[in-house]
Design a protein around this motif. Structure first.
Motif, PDB file in Angstrom:
ATOM      1  N   GLY A 168       0.818  -1.198   0.000  1.00 51.83           N
ATOM      2  CA  GLY A 168       0.000   0.000   0.000  1.00 51.83           C
ATOM      3  C   GLY A 168       0.853   1.249   0.000  1.00 51.83           C
ATOM      4  O   GLY A 168       2.065   1.197   0.248  1.00 51.83           O
ATOM      5  N   PRO A 169       0.240   2.414  -0.261  1.00 53.28           N
ATOM      6  CA  PRO A 169       0.993   3.667  -0.358  1.00 53.28           C
ATOM      7  C   PRO A 169       1.551   4.115   0.982  1.00 53.28           C
ATOM      8  O   PRO A 169       1.141   3.645   2.051  1.00 53.28           O
ATOM      9  CB  PRO A 169      -0.050   4.665  -0.888  1.00 53.28           C
ATOM     10  N   THR A 170       2.484   5.044   0.913  1.00 56.06           N
ATOM     11  CA  THR A 170       3.114   5.593   2.103  1.00 56.06           C
ATOM     12  C   THR A 170       2.081   6.198   3.042  1.00 56.06           C
ATOM     13  O   THR A 170       1.183   6.922   2.620  1.00 56.06           O
ATOM     14  CB  THR A 170       4.121   6.692   1.691  1.00 56.06           C
ATOM     15  N   GLY A 171       2.221   5.902   4.337  1.00 55.08           N
ATOM     16  CA  GLY A 171       1.403   6.553   5.348  1.00 55.08           C
ATOM     17  C   GLY A 171      -0.055   6.161   5.361  1.00 55.08           C
ATOM     18  O   GLY A 171      -0.899   6.930   5.828  1.00 55.08           O
ATOM     19  N   CYS A 172      -0.382   4.953   4.877  1.00 51.36           N
ATOM     20  CA  CYS A 172      -1.790   4.535   4.838  1.00 51.36           C
ATOM     21  C   CYS A 172      -2.169   3.646   6.023  1.00 51.36           C
ATOM     22  O   CYS A 172      -3.318   3.233   6.144  1.00 51.36           O
ATOM     23  CB  CYS A 172      -2.113   3.828   3.526  1.00 51.36           C
ATOM     24  N   GLY A 173      -1.201   3.320   6.899  1.00 57.05           N
ATOM     25  CA  GLY A 173      -1.525   2.568   8.099  1.00 57.05           C
ATOM     26  C   GLY A 173      -0.967   1.166   8.176  1.00 57.05           C
ATOM     27  O   GLY A 173      -1.350   0.399   9.071  1.00 57.05           O
ATOM     28  N   LYS A 174      -0.044   0.796   7.292  1.00 58.39           N
ATOM     29  CA  LYS A 174       0.499  -0.565   7.306  1.00 58.39           C
ATOM     30  C   LYS A 174       1.243  -0.856   8.608  1.00 58.39           C
ATOM     31  O   LYS A 174       1.016  -1.886   9.252  1.00 58.39           O
ATOM     32  CB  LYS A 174       1.433  -0.774   6.095  1.00 58.39           C
ATOM     33  N   SER A 175       2.127   0.043   8.996  1.00 56.40           N
ATOM     34  CA  SER A 175       2.908  -0.186  10.221  1.00 56.40           C
ATOM     35  C   SER A 175       2.021  -0.162  11.453  1.00 56.40           C
ATOM     36  O   SER A 175       2.195  -0.967  12.375  1.00 56.40           O
ATOM     37  CB  SER A 175       4.022   0.862  10.343  1.00 56.40           C
ATOM     38  N   ARG A 176       1.054   0.738  11.482  1.00 60.09           N
ATOM     39  CA  ARG A 176       0.127   0.792  12.614  1.00 60.09           C
ATOM     40  C   ARG A 176      -0.674  -0.501  12.698  1.00 60.09           C
ATOM     41  O   ARG A 176      -0.954  -1.003  13.789  1.00 60.09           O
ATOM     42  CB  ARG A 176      -0.794   1.993  12.473  1.00 60.09           C
ATOM     43  N   PHE A 177      -1.049  -1.039  11.541  1.00 59.27           N
ATOM     44  CA  PHE A 177      -1.797  -2.297  11.523  1.00 59.27           C
ATOM     45  C   PHE A 177      -0.976  -3.424  12.148  1.00 59.27           C
ATOM     46  O   PHE A 177      -1.495  -4.212  12.961  1.00 59.27           O
ATOM     47  CB  PHE A 177      -2.168  -2.654  10.082  1.00 59.27           C
ATOM     48  N   GLU A 189      25.200 -22.706  12.325  1.00 57.89           N
ATOM     49  CA  GLU A 189      24.021 -23.082  13.113  1.00 57.89           C
ATOM     50  C   GLU A 189      22.771 -22.950  12.256  1.00 57.89           C
ATOM     51  O   GLU A 189      22.660 -22.048  11.418  1.00 57.89           O
ATOM     52  CB  GLU A 189      23.896 -22.189  14.352  1.00 57.89           C
ATOM     53  N   LEU A 190      21.823 -23.831  12.473  1.00 58.76           N
ATOM     54  CA  LEU A 190      20.516 -23.739  11.831  1.00 58.76           C
ATOM     55  C   LEU A 190      19.486 -23.455  12.915  1.00 58.76           C
ATOM     56  O   LEU A 190      19.234 -24.283  13.783  1.00 58.76           O
ATOM     57  CB  LEU A 190      20.168 -25.042  11.096  1.00 58.76           C
ATOM     58  N   VAL A 191      18.909 -22.260  12.862  1.00 61.90           N
ATOM     59  CA  VAL A 191      17.918 -21.854  13.862  1.00 61.90           C
ATOM     60  C   VAL A 191      16.532 -22.285  13.403  1.00 61.90           C
ATOM     61  O   VAL A 191      16.057 -21.849  12.348  1.00 61.90           O
ATOM     62  CB  VAL A 191      17.940 -20.325  14.076  1.00 61.90           C
ATOM     63  N   ARG A 192      15.910 -23.165  14.166  1.00 66.86           N
ATOM     64  CA  ARG A 192      14.533 -23.563  13.894  1.00 66.86           C
ATOM     65  C   ARG A 192      13.599 -22.512  14.480  1.00 66.86           C
ATOM     66  O   ARG A 192      13.693 -22.174  15.656  1.00 66.86           O
ATOM     67  CB  ARG A 192      14.228 -24.928  14.524  1.00 66.86           C
ATOM     68  N   ALA A 193      12.712 -21.976  13.657  1.00 62.04           N
ATOM     69  CA  ALA A 193      11.836 -20.900  14.116  1.00 62.04           C
ATOM     70  C   ALA A 193      10.940 -21.366  15.250  1.00 62.04           C
ATOM     71  O   ALA A 193      10.395 -22.481  15.222  1.00 62.04           O
ATOM     72  CB  ALA A 193      10.996 -20.380  12.963  1.00 62.04           C
ATOM     73  N   HIS A 194      10.783 -20.532  16.244  1.00 61.90           N
ATOM     74  CA  HIS A 194       9.870 -20.775  17.357  1.00 61.90           C
ATOM     75  C   HIS A 194       8.457 -20.951  16.807  1.00 61.90           C
ATOM     76  O   HIS A 194       8.087 -20.374  15.779  1.00 61.90           O
ATOM     77  CB  HIS A 194       9.940 -19.574  18.297  1.00 61.90           C
ATOM     78  N   ALA A 195       7.653 -21.713  17.499  1.00 61.67           N
ATOM     79  CA  ALA A 195       6.283 -21.999  17.036  1.00 61.67           C
ATOM     80  C   ALA A 195       5.441 -20.744  16.882  1.00 61.67           C
ATOM     81  O   ALA A 195       4.501 -20.702  16.071  1.00 61.67           O
ATOM     82  CB  ALA A 195       5.602 -22.955  18.011  1.00 61.67           C
ATOM     83  N   ASP A 196       5.762 -19.674  17.631  1.00 61.51           N
ATOM     84  CA  ASP A 196       4.967 -18.450  17.584  1.00 61.51           C
ATOM     85  C   ASP A 196       5.523 -17.420  16.605  1.00 61.51           C
ATOM     86  O   ASP A 196       4.953 -16.331  16.457  1.00 61.51           O
ATOM     87  CB  ASP A 196       4.891 -17.811  18.971  1.00 61.51           C
ATOM     88  N   PHE A 197       6.623 -17.718  15.935  1.00 63.86           N
ATOM     89  CA  PHE A 197       7.253 -16.751  15.028  1.00 63.86           C
ATOM     90  C   PHE A 197       6.417 -16.539  13.766  1.00 63.86           C
ATOM     91  O   PHE A 197       5.844 -17.465  13.214  1.00 63.86           O
ATOM     92  CB  PHE A 197       8.644 -17.252  14.630  1.00 63.86           C
ATOM     93  N   GLN A 198       6.356 -15.279  13.324  1.00 64.00           N
ATOM     94  CA  GLN A 198       5.760 -14.956  12.031  1.00 64.00           C
ATOM     95  C   GLN A 198       6.558 -13.831  11.387  1.00 64.00           C
ATOM     96  O   GLN A 198       7.026 -12.913  12.064  1.00 64.00           O
ATOM     97  CB  GLN A 198       4.305 -14.508  12.176  1.00 64.00           C
ATOM     98  N   LEU A 199       6.696 -13.901  10.061  1.00 68.21           N
ATOM     99  CA  LEU A 199       7.386 -12.855   9.314  1.00 68.21           C
ATOM    100  C   LEU A 199       6.359 -12.030   8.542  1.00 68.21           C
ATOM    101  O   LEU A 199       5.486 -12.577   7.852  1.00 68.21           O
ATOM    102  CB  LEU A 199       8.400 -13.463   8.343  1.00 68.21           C
ATOM    103  N   VAL A 200       6.469 -10.706   8.674  1.00 72.21           N
ATOM    104  CA  VAL A 200       5.596  -9.777   7.946  1.00 72.21           C
ATOM    105  C   VAL A 200       6.490  -8.773   7.227  1.00 72.21           C
ATOM    106  O   VAL A 200       7.453  -8.259   7.817  1.00 72.21           O
ATOM    107  CB  VAL A 200       4.643  -9.031   8.904  1.00 72.21           C
ATOM    108  N   VAL A 201       6.199  -8.502   5.967  1.00 74.06           N
ATOM    109  CA  VAL A 201       6.938  -7.492   5.215  1.00 74.06           C
ATOM    110  C   VAL A 201       5.952  -6.494   4.630  1.00 74.06           C
ATOM    111  O   VAL A 201       4.772  -6.794   4.462  1.00 74.06           O
ATOM    112  CB  VAL A 201       7.797  -8.113   4.091  1.00 74.06           C
ATOM    113  N   SER A 202       6.447  -5.299   4.323  1.00 74.02           N
ATOM    114  CA  SER A 202       5.596  -4.303   3.676  1.00 74.02           C
ATOM    115  C   SER A 202       6.389  -3.572   2.606  1.00 74.02           C
ATOM    116  O   SER A 202       7.626  -3.506   2.665  1.00 74.02           O
ATOM    117  CB  SER A 202       5.059  -3.291   4.696  1.00 74.02           C
ATOM    118  N   TYR A 203       5.664  -3.026   1.649  1.00 74.11           N
ATOM    119  CA  TYR A 203       6.294  -2.139   0.675  1.00 74.11           C
ATOM    120  C   TYR A 203       5.228  -1.334  -0.054  1.00 74.11           C
ATOM    121  O   TYR A 203       4.029  -1.627   0.042  1.00 74.11           O
ATOM    122  CB  TYR A 203       7.179  -2.906  -0.307  1.00 74.11           C
ATOM    123  N   ASN A 204       5.689  -0.321  -0.755  1.00 71.19           N
ATOM    124  CA  ASN A 204       4.819   0.581  -1.497  1.00 71.19           C
ATOM    125  C   ASN A 204       4.909   0.247  -2.980  1.00 71.19           C
ATOM    126  O   ASN A 204       5.920   0.537  -3.618  1.00 71.19           O
ATOM    127  CB  ASN A 204       5.259   2.027  -1.248  1.00 71.19           C
TER     128      ASN A 204
END
Length: 267
Positions: A39-48, A135-150
């Protein structure tokens, strides 16, 4: 000691939903699917993202991506100390080890050779290889990855590889419809509802110029800035020019056009 204690979102961040994005994100988190916000800059992605981390009661690790960011900045590096070397996890590794939501803001700003490190975390492996450490780090069960861009700033040089894109579920964001945006401005600043509606009207005029002299319209963030200045006692016209027009363009004709719109709204 919890290394993520300082990354917890303590108080509920204000967020006004535009549709079913909260329910969709909750479903994605329940399945631990990585999520892309567009979404565009300043539309609320980070706040979400902040709101969802609070709602899900998960720590939030935010990384502001840039073109100078290296893979080591994300995963970690060895540090030299008087008695030898010590490994220090980067923010992505910390989030993966301890079960945080890791938010890579404006991910397309990072170099493509840097974003490749997220691939193993965003498929069935849910693992992060630390090659320098062996080392190979196994992700914790509660881990989630979120990315954003315009998407408005996409180019051949600044875009995600198809192999990266297809590792994510995606949500589209845009500026709220006028009545909701005015409500957001009131909630954020405490300004009078009529003034908030007028500010949103000015923003709408600028957004109609996108692609006709403006690369991007006035963001909700800038509308909030203008309202904040007005709350500080600044004249509405001056506040709009300072917070909503001058930041987005140096073009004299467009500035004059938007200044006329401001005068018409606040006559």
């Amino acid at each position: 000691m919890n290394p993520l204690a300082d990354w917890r979102v303590a108080a509920e961040p204000f967020y006004a939903p535009q549709g079913g994005e909260i329910e969709l994100f909750e479903a994605a988190y329940a399945a631990r699917l990585p999520v892309m916000l567009k979404g565009p800059t300043g539309c609320g992605k980070s706040r979400f993202v902040e709101h969802m981390a609070w709602k899900l009661q998960r720590p939030l690790v935010t990384v502001a991506c840039n073109e100078d960011m290296t893979a080591a900045d994300l995963v970690g590096r060895f540090l030299l100390e008087p008695d030898g070397t010590r490994w220090q996890d980067g923010p992505l590794t910390t989030a993966a080890r301890h079960g945080a939501i890791c938010y890579l803001d404006e991910v397309v700003e990072a170099r493509q050779d840097t974003t490749v490190v997220i691939h193993a975390l965003t498929d069935h492996r849910r693992a992060l290889p630390l090659d320098k450490k062996g080392e190979l780090v196994r992700a914790h069960a509660d881990f989630q990855l979120v990315v954003s861009y315009n998407p408005g700033y996409q180019s051949l040089m600044k875009d995600l590889k198809t192999s990266t894109r297809q590792r994510f579920a995606a949500l589209d964001f845009d500026y709220p419809e006028a009545a909701l945006e005015a409500r957001i401005v009131v909630a954020e600043t405490g300004i009078d509802a009529a003034v908030a509606a007028a500010l949103v009207q000015v923003a709408g005029a600028a957004r109609r110029l996108k692609g006709h002299g403006l690369d991007e319209g006035i963001s909700t963030r800038l509308v909030v800035y203008a309202a904040t200045l007005i709350r500080q006692g600044i004249d509405a016209r001056a506040a709009c020019r300072m917070a909503m027009v001058r930041p987005i363009t140096d073009d004299t004709d467009i500035r004059e056009s938007l200044d006329h719109a401001i005068d018409a709204v606040f006559e």
